[in-house]
Design an enzyme around this catalytic site. Structure first.
Site, PDB file in Angstrom:
ATOM      1  N   ASP A   1       0.768  -1.072   0.030  1.00 51.52           N
ATOM      2  CA  ASP A   1       0.039  -0.004   0.139  1.00 51.52           C
ATOM      3  C   ASP A   1       0.849   1.285   0.083  1.00 51.52           C
ATOM      4  OD1 ASP A   1       0.724  -0.307   2.595  1.00 51.52           O
ATOM      5  OD2 ASP A   1      -1.098   0.055   3.601  1.00 51.52           O
TER       6      ASP A   1
ATOM      7  N   ASP B   1       6.994   4.289   2.828  1.00 51.17           N
ATOM      8  CA  ASP B   1       7.353   5.063   3.822  1.00 51.17           C
ATOM      9  C   ASP B   1       8.595   5.048   4.305  1.00 51.17           C
ATOM     10  OD1 ASP B   1       6.582   7.099   5.600  1.00 51.17           O
ATOM     11  OD2 ASP B   1       5.998   5.868   7.158  1.00 51.17           O
ATOM     12  N   THR B   2       8.966   4.548   5.354  1.00 50.16           N
ATOM     13  CA  THR B   2      10.372   4.476   5.761  1.00 50.16           C
ATOM     14  C   THR B   2      11.077   3.465   4.870  1.00 50.16           C
ATOM     15  OG1 THR B   2      10.194   2.561   7.290  1.00 50.16           O
ATOM     16  CG2 THR B   2       9.738   4.966   7.986  1.00 50.16           C
ATOM     17  N   GLY B   3      10.576   2.628   4.403  1.00 51.97           N
ATOM     18  CA  GLY B   3      11.104   1.711   3.236  1.00 51.97           C
ATOM     19  C   GLY B   3      11.688   0.245   3.883  1.00 51.97           C
TER      20      GLY B   3
ATOM     21  N   ARG C   1     -10.823   1.443   5.948  1.00 51.69           N
ATOM     22  CA  ARG C   1     -10.324   0.727   4.776  1.00 51.69           C
ATOM     23  C   ARG C   1     -11.439   0.648   3.918  1.00 51.69           C
ATOM     24  NH1 ARG C   1      -5.920  -2.272   6.543  1.00 51.69           N
ATOM     25  NH2 ARG C   1      -5.933  -2.836   8.739  1.00 51.69           N
TER      26      ARG C   1
HETATM   27  P1  IMP Z   1       7.397   1.652   5.965  1.00 49.87           P
HETATM   28  O1  IMP Z   1       8.062   0.164   6.467  1.00 49.87           O
HETATM   29  O2  IMP Z   1       7.891   2.610   6.974  1.00 49.87           O
HETATM   30  O3  IMP Z   1       7.722   1.810   4.505  1.00 49.87           O
HETATM   31  O4  IMP Z   1       6.133   1.222   6.298  1.00 49.87           O
HETATM   32  C1  IMP Z   1       5.065   0.837   5.253  1.00 49.87           C
HETATM   33  C2  IMP Z   1       3.878   0.562   5.853  1.00 49.87           C
HETATM   34  O5  IMP Z   1       3.526   1.400   7.195  1.00 49.87           O
HETATM   35  C3  IMP Z   1       2.651   0.752   4.984  1.00 49.87           C
HETATM   36  O6  IMP Z   1       2.687  -0.523   4.558  1.00 49.87           O
HETATM   37  C4  IMP Z   1       1.671   0.750   5.847  1.00 49.87           C
HETATM   38  O7  IMP Z   1       1.149  -0.292   6.462  1.00 49.87           O
HETATM   39  C5  IMP Z   1       2.099   1.590   7.103  1.00 49.87           C
HETATM   40  N1  IMP Z   1       1.844   2.940   6.920  1.00 49.87           N
HETATM   41  C6  IMP Z   1       2.694   3.995   6.747  1.00 49.87           C
HETATM   42  N2  IMP Z   1       2.331   5.268   6.576  1.00 49.87           N
HETATM   43  C7  IMP Z   1       1.081   5.128   6.670  1.00 49.87           C
HETATM   44  C8  IMP Z   1       0.043   6.117   6.636  1.00 49.87           C
HETATM   45  O8  IMP Z   1      -0.003   7.053   6.211  1.00 49.87           O
HETATM   46  N3  IMP Z   1      -1.497   5.450   6.618  1.00 49.87           N
HETATM   47  C9  IMP Z   1      -1.578   4.108   7.102  1.00 49.87           C
HETATM   48  N4  IMP Z   1      -0.442   3.099   7.166  1.00 49.87           N
HETATM   49  C10 IMP Z   1       0.778   3.651   7.042  1.00 49.87           C
HETATM   50 MG    MG Z   2       1.596  -2.273   5.133  1.00 49.88          MG
END
Ligand code: IMP
Ligand code: MG
Length: 183
Positions: free
Chosen positions: A106, A109-111, A172
């Site tokens: 979806d 974000d941080t990766g 959702r």
């Molecule tokens: P990452 O590991 O930080 O890249 O996180 C990605 C995951 O964090 C996504 O797949 C989401 O499940 C969750 N996430 C990050 N930002 C949001 C947001 O703005 N709304 C809801 N879920 C988020």
């Molecule tokens: Mg996720």
């Protein structure tokens, strides 16, 4: 709903999904005769389930044969999601060795999530090739040098919901993508 600002409407999402499917199909590995290789889509639960449902049908319309599987990642902690705080929580169920995989999530974000999932599918499960597709990219908070091969929309650093994406399991079911004004 007055606690959600609409960022991307239903029709814009549908148009973008169709275009993404075209781009993905054009970049997809092909056999010597030019036919696209069968795809295994691996969608990350729960957030990517609505996106994956639309994308799989759009890819079919572009001539790809798509199988679908799911994997689940569990993140511990709340606002800060570090690699050590993300764990694999099941899936995919089918063997991926030799398969060409499209990993669908979806939000990038941080990766850390995409990085972990990617390494698992390629390294442990030995997918033949892997491309990544995320509905939303939030480059502002990136902690790892990772990019998705296909991105639906780039969004600002706000908490987004809808079209499968939740805040504490709410929203959702929204047909659009919005930002929570009072999280
Ligand atoms: P990452 O590991 O930080 O890249 O996180 C990605 C995951 O964090 C996504 O797949 C989401 O499940 C969750 N996430 C990050 N930002 C949001 C947001 O703005 N709304 C809801 N879920 C988020
Ligand atoms: Mg996720």
């Amino acid at each position: 709903m007055d606690d959600v600002d609409i960022l991307i409407g239903e029709r814009d999402i549908a148009r973008r999904v169709d275009r993404l499917a075209l781009d993905i199909a054009e970049a997809w590995p092909r056999a010597e005769d030019g036919a696209p290789r069968p795809m295994t889509m691996v969608a990350v639960l729960k957030g990517a389930f609505v996106f994956a449902a639309d994308l799989i049908r759009a890819l079919h319309a572009k001539g790809l044969a798509v199988e679908v599987d799911f994997m689940r990642l569990k993140s511990y902690g709340d606002a800060t999601e570090r690699a050590s705080e993300i764990a694999m929580r099941g899936g995919p169920e089918r063997p991926l060795a030799g398969r060409h995989v499209l990993l669908v999530d979806d939000i990038l974000d941080t990766g850390h999530s995409l990085d972990l999932a990617r390494r698992h599918l390629l390294g442990n499960l030995e997918a033949a090739s892997l491309r990544t597709c995320v509905l939303l990219d939030k480059p502002a908070r990136r902690e790892l040098p990772i990019a998705a091969d296909h991105v639906g929309f780039t969004v600002p650093d706000r908490f987004v919901v809808g079209y499968g994406i939740d805040h504490a399991e709410r929203y959702r079911d929204l047909p659009h993508i919005g930002a929570v004004t009072m999280p």
